[in-house]
Write a protein that holds these residues in place. Structure first.
Motif, PDB file in Angstrom:
ATOM      1  N   GLY A  96       0.823  -1.213   0.000  1.00 34.26           N
ATOM      2  CA  GLY A  96       0.000   0.000   0.000  1.00 34.26           C
ATOM      3  C   GLY A  96       0.851   1.254   0.000  1.00 34.26           C
ATOM      4  O   GLY A  96       0.528   2.242  -0.668  1.00 34.26           O
ATOM      5  N   ILE A  97       1.960   1.229   0.746  1.00 32.08           N
ATOM      6  CA  ILE A  97       2.863   2.376   0.788  1.00 32.08           C
ATOM      7  C   ILE A  97       3.491   2.600  -0.583  1.00 32.08           C
ATOM      8  O   ILE A  97       3.570   3.732  -1.075  1.00 32.08           O
ATOM      9  N   THR A 100       0.917   4.003  -2.927  1.00 30.20           N
ATOM     10  CA  THR A 100       0.619   5.390  -2.560  1.00 30.20           C
ATOM     11  C   THR A 100       1.683   6.333  -3.107  1.00 30.20           C
ATOM     12  O   THR A 100       1.365   7.370  -3.704  1.00 30.20           O
ATOM     13  N   PHE A 104       0.458   8.778  -6.176  1.00 29.58           N
ATOM     14  CA  PHE A 104       0.321  10.183  -5.794  1.00 29.58           C
ATOM     15  C   PHE A 104       1.451  11.033  -6.372  1.00 29.58           C
ATOM     16  O   PHE A 104       1.226  12.177  -6.770  1.00 29.58           O
ATOM     17  N   THR A 159       5.780  12.004   2.759  1.00 34.26           N
ATOM     18  CA  THR A 159       5.233  13.150   2.021  1.00 34.26           C
ATOM     19  C   THR A 159       6.301  13.815   1.171  1.00 34.26           C
ATOM     20  O   THR A 159       6.068  14.128  -0.006  1.00 34.26           O
ATOM     21  N   ILE A 162       7.086  11.752  -1.888  1.00 29.60           N
ATOM     22  CA  ILE A 162       6.096  11.928  -2.957  1.00 29.60           C
ATOM     23  C   ILE A 162       6.348  13.232  -3.713  1.00 29.60           C
ATOM     24  O   ILE A 162       6.284  13.282  -4.948  1.00 29.60           O
TER      25      ILE A 162
END
Length: 297
Positions: A96-97, A100, A104, A159, A162
């Protein structure tokens, strides 16, 4: 519009051009067996990443020193790491990480890059020159080094990872969309719409953007693989998600000290990265071929 069949008394249902185009795309895509396999792998990753963490029974971050460095077994399918944590559970939670970060970051780079590319290609002139020179400067840096510099400045976190991967994805989208916009802008119907008094915003979003979506979709698919590979590399260097987050690149970094004693610590996370990147690459290649009219003549 309802069409009458040559056979008397029968009426043919109206054909929706958009639905028909989707059907044609699916027919072309499924002829590419590698792309189908890639698509199935992506589907498996998505399902496992969404529902997998709810099906696992072990805590991915709970150390159990008494069972550390155990090999694969019926109880621990992928073995345990140097803290006794179940590697299979950590890989499932890390899926999932990984998705993500990939989705994103590419979405962020895609939104900014598409906007800059359309504006640059549509308006041209000095604005085009300024935007493209900035993109050239960003492209002059290798992607991993640019992302590395951004994360080094912002600090290591999910964050910031990303943001870093998203920024280095911007130039690729901007250049592709700019080239497609230049081609569409020269078409006669764009001049006709302008003559009818349509605003620039209406022309861009209603007439140009839908016609440049094919290369955008392909680039999105291929870029996810690059983003995941870059994010894993940064996490391997300790600049990604902080420990004990079960990120695949970080798991590789933790396991490299035990490669001879317990090779499964790096085998399974590395294999997952390879499969994830390979799935998006082969699916993206197949999607590009299916969307390219020159490949389907």
């Amino acid at each position: 519009m309802v069409q009458q069949s040559p056979v008397a008394g029968t009426i043919r249902k109206p054909v929706n051009p958009r639905v028909e185009s989707y059907k044609n795309l699916w027919r072309r895509l499924r002829k590419n067996k590698a792309a189908v396999v890639g698509g199935l792998l992506i589907l498996v990753f998505l399902v496992a990443g969404i529902i997998g963490p709810y099906l696992t029974t072990q805590d991915p971050n709970l150390p159990q020193i008494s069972i550390k460095l155990q090999g694969p077994s019926a109880e621990h399918w992928f073995g345990t790491d140097n803290y006794g944590r179940d590697i299979f559970t950590r890989i499932i939670h890390g899926m999932g990480i990984t998705m993500t970060v990939g989705f994103f970051s590419v979405a962020l780079g895609g939104i900014i890059g598409v906007f800059l590319g359309i504006v640059s290609g549509y308006y041209g002139g000095k604005l085009d020159t300024v935007i493209m020179r900035i993109m050239d400067i960003l492209l002059a840096f290798p992607g991993i080094l640019l992302a590395l510099a951004i994360v080094s400045v912002l600090g290591g976190s999910l964050t910031n990872l990303i943001i870093a991967v998203g920024v280095f994805s911007v130039p690729a989208f901007a250049r592709i969309v700019r080239g497609s916009t230049l081609s569409v802008r020269r078409l006669e119907y764009i001049d006709a719409v302008k003559a009818l008094g349509a605003s620039d915003a209406r022309i861009i979003f209603k007439h140009i953007l839908p016609n440049v979506m094919s290369p955008i979709i392909v680039q999105l698919t291929l870029r996810i693989a690059t983003a995941v590979l870059t994010a894993s590399g940064l996490s391997f260097l300790g600049l990604g998600a902080p420990p004990p987050t079960p990120e695949w690149g970080a798991m590789l970094s933790e396991g490299r000290a035990y490669m001879q004693q317990a090779p499964h610590l790096v085998l399974f996370p590395g294999l997952m990265i390879v499969l994830f990147v390979l799935a998006f690459n082969i699916f993206g290649d197949g999607l590009r071929d299916a969307l390219d009219p020159k490949m389907n003549k």
